[in-house]
Design a protein around this motif. Structure first.
Motif, PDB file in Angstrom:
ATOM      1  N   THR A  97      -1.955  69.496  49.368  1.00 15.15           N
ATOM      2  CA  THR A  97      -2.457  70.709  50.025  1.00 15.15           C
ATOM      3  C   THR A  97      -2.691  70.451  51.504  1.00 15.15           C
ATOM      4  O   THR A  97      -2.283  71.244  52.368  1.00 15.15           O
ATOM      5  N   LEU A  98      -3.334  69.333  51.817  1.00 15.44           N
ATOM      6  CA  LEU A  98      -3.601  68.985  53.209  1.00 15.44           C
ATOM      7  C   LEU A  98      -2.297  68.802  53.973  1.00 15.44           C
ATOM      8  O   LEU A  98      -2.196  69.197  55.150  1.00 15.44           O
ATOM      9  N   ARG A  99      -1.305  68.240  53.333  1.00 16.26           N
ATOM     10  CA  ARG A  99      -0.011  68.004  53.981  1.00 16.26           C
ATOM     11  C   ARG A  99       0.595  69.300  54.520  1.00 16.26           C
ATOM     12  O   ARG A  99       1.103  69.346  55.646  1.00 16.26           O
ATOM     13  N   ILE A 100       0.544  70.359  53.729  1.00 15.18           N
ATOM     14  CA  ILE A 100       1.110  71.644  54.145  1.00 15.18           C
ATOM     15  C   ILE A 100       0.320  72.235  55.307  1.00 15.18           C
ATOM     16  O   ILE A 100       0.888  72.767  56.271  1.00 15.18           O
ATOM     17  N   ILE A 101      -1.008  72.121  55.250  1.00 15.58           N
ATOM     18  CA  ILE A 101      -1.856  72.647  56.318  1.00 15.58           C
ATOM     19  C   ILE A 101      -1.610  71.884  57.616  1.00 15.58           C
ATOM     20  O   ILE A 101      -1.457  72.470  58.689  1.00 15.58           O
ATOM     21  N   GLU A 102      -1.570  70.552  57.515  1.00 17.08           N
ATOM     22  CA  GLU A 102      -1.373  69.728  58.710  1.00 17.08           C
ATOM     23  C   GLU A 102       0.000  69.974  59.335  1.00 17.08           C
ATOM     24  O   GLU A 102       0.149  69.968  60.560  1.00 17.08           O
ATOM     25  N   ARG A 103       0.996  70.204  58.497  1.00 22.31           N
ATOM     26  CA  ARG A 103       2.337  70.468  59.016  1.00 22.31           C
ATOM     27  C   ARG A 103       2.352  71.743  59.848  1.00 22.31           C
ATOM     28  O   ARG A 103       2.953  71.791  60.935  1.00 22.31           O
ATOM     29  N   ALA A 104       1.684  72.780  59.370  1.00 26.06           N
ATOM     30  CA  ALA A 104       1.631  74.042  60.105  1.00 26.06           C
ATOM     31  C   ALA A 104       0.846  73.882  61.407  1.00 26.06           C
ATOM     32  O   ALA A 104       1.269  74.367  62.467  1.00 26.06           O
ATOM     33  N   ALA A 105      -0.295  73.200  61.344  1.00 26.22           N
ATOM     34  CA  ALA A 105      -1.116  73.013  62.542  1.00 26.22           C
ATOM     35  C   ALA A 105      -0.384  72.175  63.579  1.00 26.22           C
ATOM     36  O   ALA A 105      -0.460  72.445  64.787  1.00 26.22           O
ATOM     37  N   ALA A 106       0.340  71.156  63.136  1.00 26.41           N
ATOM     38  CA  ALA A 106       1.090  70.309  64.070  1.00 26.41           C
ATOM     39  C   ALA A 106       2.186  71.100  64.762  1.00 26.41           C
ATOM     40  O   ALA A 106       2.447  70.922  65.958  1.00 26.41           O
ATOM     41  N   ALA A 107       2.843  71.999  64.022  1.00 26.21           N
ATOM     42  CA  ALA A 107       3.897  72.815  64.627  1.00 26.21           C
ATOM     43  C   ALA A 107       3.333  73.728  65.706  1.00 26.21           C
ATOM     44  O   ALA A 107       3.888  73.834  66.807  1.00 26.21           O
ATOM     45  N   LYS A 108       2.216  74.382  65.418  1.00 27.44           N
ATOM     46  CA  LYS A 108       1.663  75.325  66.394  1.00 27.44           C
ATOM     47  C   LYS A 108       1.049  74.611  67.585  1.00 27.44           C
ATOM     48  O   LYS A 108       1.190  75.045  68.732  1.00 27.44           O
ATOM     49  N   LEU A 155       1.340  79.784  55.783  1.00 27.32           N
ATOM     50  CA  LEU A 155       1.083  78.387  56.168  1.00 27.32           C
ATOM     51  C   LEU A 155       2.246  77.491  55.758  1.00 27.32           C
ATOM     52  O   LEU A 155       2.633  76.583  56.502  1.00 27.32           O
ATOM     53  N   TYR A 156       2.794  77.745  54.593  1.00 22.45           N
ATOM     54  CA  TYR A 156       3.936  76.953  54.119  1.00 22.45           C
ATOM     55  C   TYR A 156       5.154  77.150  55.015  1.00 22.45           C
ATOM     56  O   TYR A 156       5.821  76.184  55.414  1.00 22.45           O
ATOM     57  N   GLY A 157       5.455  78.406  55.353  1.00 27.20           N
ATOM     58  CA  GLY A 157       6.696  78.705  56.048  1.00 27.20           C
ATOM     59  C   GLY A 157       6.616  78.690  57.557  1.00 27.20           C
ATOM     60  O   GLY A 157       7.658  78.667  58.221  1.00 27.20           O
ATOM     61  N   PHE A 158       5.391  78.661  58.115  1.00 26.97           N
ATOM     62  CA  PHE A 158       5.267  78.728  59.570  1.00 26.97           C
ATOM     63  C   PHE A 158       6.065  77.643  60.296  1.00 26.97           C
ATOM     64  O   PHE A 158       6.769  77.949  61.275  1.00 26.97           O
ATOM     65  N   PRO A 159       6.012  76.367  59.886  1.00 24.22           N
ATOM     66  CA  PRO A 159       6.759  75.346  60.637  1.00 24.22           C
ATOM     67  C   PRO A 159       8.249  75.632  60.698  1.00 24.22           C
ATOM     68  O   PRO A 159       8.884  75.453  61.749  1.00 24.22           O
TER      69      PRO A 159
END
Length: 442
Positions: free
Chosen positions: A297-308, A14-18
């Motif tokens: 924590t939410l910031r990292i999750i939202e960043r990954a979801a926004a990228a995908k 999740l951290y590295g996906f974006p």
């Protein structure tokens, strides 16, 4: 590399996906291009000459604007950017770093539509810019300029083409050669390639200082190693990395469809999905707590979801996006049914708005017999209701009634997800007092 715990690997995914997903797209643009955008080397623009269609297989691409994509590599040193006078026409150049932070904007909202000159500089640059030039400091040496030009149709294309051609990138040192992206070790198995890319690229393009401690916590899976630990790992290690990857992918899909964004009438109000940049605010980017995710924590999750779900999407103050998978019954939208969407009133914006159709799960534009991929305030021939509202029909099969057909947004045979875009949204959109009705099955 110590013993790998799949749960740690899942969090690292999740951290590295974006970073990995983004730089894969950067590489794609440089090497092959995407749909209407031809391949273009680093530090040059790739201009789409037609509006996007189904051949443009890029997640949630818009059909409102012509794209001008610039992949920037400041390993060559500063690069000069010139923009022409657009005489009031809406455009935006959005600057996105390697980790997908939107860190600057140039264009109608941010800097106006007069001609302008900017100097793009790498991290740590301490030189002197020419008079009359605005400096834009990049957080990472590789980043993207995502340019969008308002275009009202085929007749408008020549004007936009001229503006694209007048938008230029010029390295200050013409002899310098871009370093480009570090290449993964070819000996790494395809099932572990994500980790190899994360290892290479997270070291080449360091994250914001606030994220370095988190990145260091993933050292047990090997992303901090100078030499690749993924070329010949023992089977338990490889199995754990693969298990972590699968778990991370599942968690990301869950975050994408059941994330923290509020939902009203089935619409996910992703007005803050791109608010994970807390550190880099160059020209046009607002350092405003209303557009910053405070929860780490939410910031990292939202960043990954926004990228995908919408790589290279704008902050809501530039363009607000809301989307839905569901009808008024809470059931998945599908081409097996016919639906209506009544916009009463139509969205309040400073520029323009549209509803665009996307397939699920790829989020690509949908082929259809009338070549209509979106409908909005600039669509020719749409018919408003007598009270000024607009009723849009959404179906796979074409309506027979002429008025209904004028307002038809074609859907695929299978599942789909429409996105409502509002460019330069009014405050009523941002504070959520403007409410969009549910999509209703007829």
């Amino acid at each position: 590399m110590t013993q790998v715990v799949p749960e740690v690997a899942a969090r690292a995914y999740l951290y590295g996906f974006p970073l990995v997903f983004n730089l894969d797209q950067v590489d794609r643009y440089v090497r092959a291009g995407v749909g209407a955008n031809p391949a273009a080397p680093f530090n040059t623009f790739s201009h789409a000459r037609t509006l996007a269609g189904p051949a443009d297989t890029f997640v949630t691409i818009n059909n409102d604007t012509l794209y001008s994509m610039g992949q920037i590599d400041l390993s060559v040193g500063p690069v000069a950017l010139h923009v022409p006078d657009t005489a009031g026409r809406y455009y935006v150049l959005q600057f996105v770093d390697a980790w997908t932070d939107n860190f600057a904007y140039v264009g109608h909202r941010a800097t106006g539509t007069a001609a302008g000159d900017f100097l793009l500089v790498p991290p740590g640059w301490t030189g002197q810019a020419p008079d009359g030039t605005t400096v834009i400091a990049f957080p990472t040496t590789i980043a993207s300029i995502v340019g969008r030009w308002a275009c009202s149709g085929t007749a408008d294309l020549p004007v936009v083409h001229a503006l694209q051609d007048a938008t230029t990138l010029t390295p200050v040192d013409p002899g310098a050669r871009p370093a480009g992206l570090p290449s993964p070790d070819p000996a790494v198995d395809a099932s572990l390639l994500f980790w190899e890319k994360l290892r290479l690229w997270s070291q080449a393009f360091p994250p914001a200082p606030r994220d370095r401690e988190l990145q260091d916590s993933f050292a047990p899976i090997g992303i901090g190693e100078k030499e690749s630990p993924y070329t010949a790992p023992d089977e338990p290690t490889a199995a754990a990395l693969r298990a972590g990857l699968r778990a991370g992918e599942k968690n990301l899909d869950t975050a994408l469809t059941h994330g923290s964004s509020p939902e009203v009438n089935g619409w996910k109000l992703t007005l803050h999905a791109f608010d994970y940049n807390l550190d880099y605010f160059e020209v046009g980017a607002l350092d405003d707590p209303r557009f910053q995710i405070a929860d780490p924590t939410l910031r990292i999750i939202e960043r990954a979801a926004a990228a995908k779900g919408g790589l290279w999407g704008n902050h809501a103050y530039e363009a607000a996006y809301i989307m839905t998978y569901l009808d008024e019954r809470g059931e998945q939208l599908t081409g097996a049914h016919t639906y209506t969407l009544r916009l009463d009133p139509t969205p309040p914006v400073g520029a323009f708005w549209s509803v665009t159709m996307y397939s699920v799960p790829d989020f690509y534009l949908v082929d259809n017999p009338i070549d209509r991929y979106s409908i909005g305030d600039r669509t020719p021939g749409i018919v408003y209701d007598t009270d000024g509202s607009l009723t849009i029909t959404i179906s796979h099969t074409a309506p027979t009634d002429p008025t209904t057909r004028a307002n038809w947004l074609p859907a695929p045979a299978g599942e789909f997800r429409p996105v409502l875009r509002m460019y330069e949204p009014a405050e009523a959109v941002l504070n959520q007092t403007y409410v969009v009705a549910p999509i209703t099955r007829t």
